[in-house]
Design an enzyme around this catalytic site. Sequence first.
Site, PDB file in Angstrom:
ATOM      1  N   TYR A   1      -3.673  11.029   1.244  1.00 11.01           N
ATOM      2  CA  TYR A   1      -4.287  11.023  -0.078  1.00 11.01           C
ATOM      3  C   TYR A   1      -4.361  12.436  -0.643  1.00 11.01           C
ATOM      4  O   TYR A   1      -4.116  12.656  -1.838  1.00 11.01           O
ATOM      5  CB  TYR A   1      -5.691  10.411  -0.002  1.00 11.01           C
ATOM      6  CG  TYR A   1      -5.669   8.920   0.262  1.00 11.01           C
ATOM      7  CD1 TYR A   1      -5.741   8.009  -0.784  1.00 11.01           C
ATOM      8  CD2 TYR A   1      -5.571   8.424   1.563  1.00 11.01           C
ATOM      9  CE1 TYR A   1      -5.714   6.641  -0.549  1.00 11.01           C
ATOM     10  CE2 TYR A   1      -5.539   7.064   1.809  1.00 11.01           C
ATOM     11  CZ  TYR A   1      -5.601   6.173   0.754  1.00 11.01           C
ATOM     12  OH  TYR A   1      -5.561   4.826   0.992  1.00 11.01           O
TER      13      TYR A   1
ATOM     14  N   HIS B   1      -4.682  -7.747  -0.256  1.00  8.69           N
ATOM     15  CA  HIS B   1      -3.978  -6.500   0.038  1.00  8.69           C
ATOM     16  C   HIS B   1      -3.264  -6.510   1.385  1.00  8.69           C
ATOM     17  O   HIS B   1      -2.193  -5.939   1.522  1.00  8.69           O
ATOM     18  CB  HIS B   1      -4.996  -5.362  -0.009  1.00  8.69           C
ATOM     19  CG  HIS B   1      -4.389  -4.000   0.060  1.00  8.69           C
ATOM     20  ND1 HIS B   1      -3.654  -3.467  -0.973  1.00  8.69           N
ATOM     21  CD2 HIS B   1      -4.426  -3.048   1.032  1.00  8.69           C
ATOM     22  CE1 HIS B   1      -3.264  -2.245  -0.644  1.00  8.69           C
ATOM     23  NE2 HIS B   1      -3.716  -1.969   0.566  1.00  8.69           N
TER      24      HIS B   1
ATOM     25  N   ASP C   1       0.833  -1.188   0.000  1.00  7.08           N
ATOM     26  CA  ASP C   1       0.000   0.000   0.000  1.00  7.08           C
ATOM     27  C   ASP C   1       0.880   1.256   0.000  1.00  7.08           C
ATOM     28  O   ASP C   1       1.868   1.312  -0.731  1.00  7.08           O
ATOM     29  CB  ASP C   1      -0.962  -0.039   1.192  1.00  7.08           C
ATOM     30  CG  ASP C   1      -2.108   0.952   1.083  1.00  7.08           C
ATOM     31  OD1 ASP C   1      -3.106   0.653   0.400  1.00  7.08           O
ATOM     32  OD2 ASP C   1      -2.010   2.035   1.693  1.00  7.08           O
TER      33      ASP C   1
END
Length: 416
Positions: free
Chosen positions: A341, A394, A208
């Site tokens: 983000y 993930h 990630d």
Amino acid sequence: MPSFKSMLILLVTVMPVLAPGTDAQAQSAAGTTITPFEIAIPEQAITDLHRRLEMARLPAQIPDTGWEYGTNSQYLKELVEYWRNEFDWRQQEEELNAFDQYMTIIDGVAIHFIHQRSSNPDATPLMITHGWPGSIAEFRHIIGPLTEPQNYGGNAEDAFHVIAPSLPGFGFSGAPQERGYNPERMAQTLAALMQRLGYERYGLQGGDWGAIINRIHADQFAEHVIGLHSNFVLASPPEDPAVRDAATEAEMTARTARQAYMANEVGYQQIQGTKPQTLGVGLNDSPAGLAAWIVEKFHGWSDIDQQSVHGLDAKFSKDDMLTDISLYWFTASITSSARIYYESRHVAMQEPLGYVDVPTAGAIFPKEIYLTPRRWAEEQYNIVRWTPMPRGGHFAAMEEPELLLEDIRAFYRSLR
């Protein structure tokens, strides 16, 4: 009364301790301090959590639907009840405190990290880096096997000294108080941490955002990085049509399938990349809302039966998921963590990404959110190992720890 996190940051200036192998005079001259840290959530914070969970007002759900609208209400109700009535934070806290933890200040931000040294003095230093919505809790089942492999059926020669930082804005690390803390700046912070610990040569591992940050780290500080192991290899389609078309049919089929699946899974990226502060109000105030936001990612990004309401239970324990969620709750870090983000979208890198010369390994789990063909990756990384995994998604360190461990060991064994 100061907040819990502000008290943590104040503690950084108390009880200095030097990392093993660090020159005391040099550290003192540099004005750096590394402080032992122990997780100790106040009892009143746990009581407040239980009160809020008891008052949770969960939404109704259309009959005969599962997870397609988002977090399944039946599963969430059971998770909230377990969190309130059965989950033992003190037990999880004790397990996390079995690791050696420290705090230091870098670039004006308090950085929390696990620094678990192996009994093997020749162990390879390895930084393992989490992403969102991950935390150091992701790694608690692999740190022991990494540092003391002989105690888990492995070979002592494969031992690592493990450094597992909480990213700035995540968990027990401080939240940056200025704009611009993008992945590049985080990579520079983590490189500075390794230097402060006295490690001149070390390996990197992550998924990630951890993989993205590690890529920048390996690019900008290649002289210090032995190898880069990633379970989240990202690379843009090559400009050369011949190279682009060199991807195998199986790779392109898998990539296209994941792209189609993720088309309905990126809403979180849009809001966290544009209005994280607005989202944070609800998630920081409601533990049920926080749990719904995070557990939906565990469900959507893992190799499970997604048609089953309880598909998650086949791969993840509620204790493991709630430990991760609780770290976000108790540290009130969901908003500051989501800002990565925003910063990534709005703050350009000072040094554009280059070709990663450092030997790189890709552990490719089939239900990863994005899949990159090997030939594409080779245009941007020095790929020396590429392992298509038989299963997994993930959250590899939690979902398939044995597969991940063996690949990490095999890769770094090849570099010795």
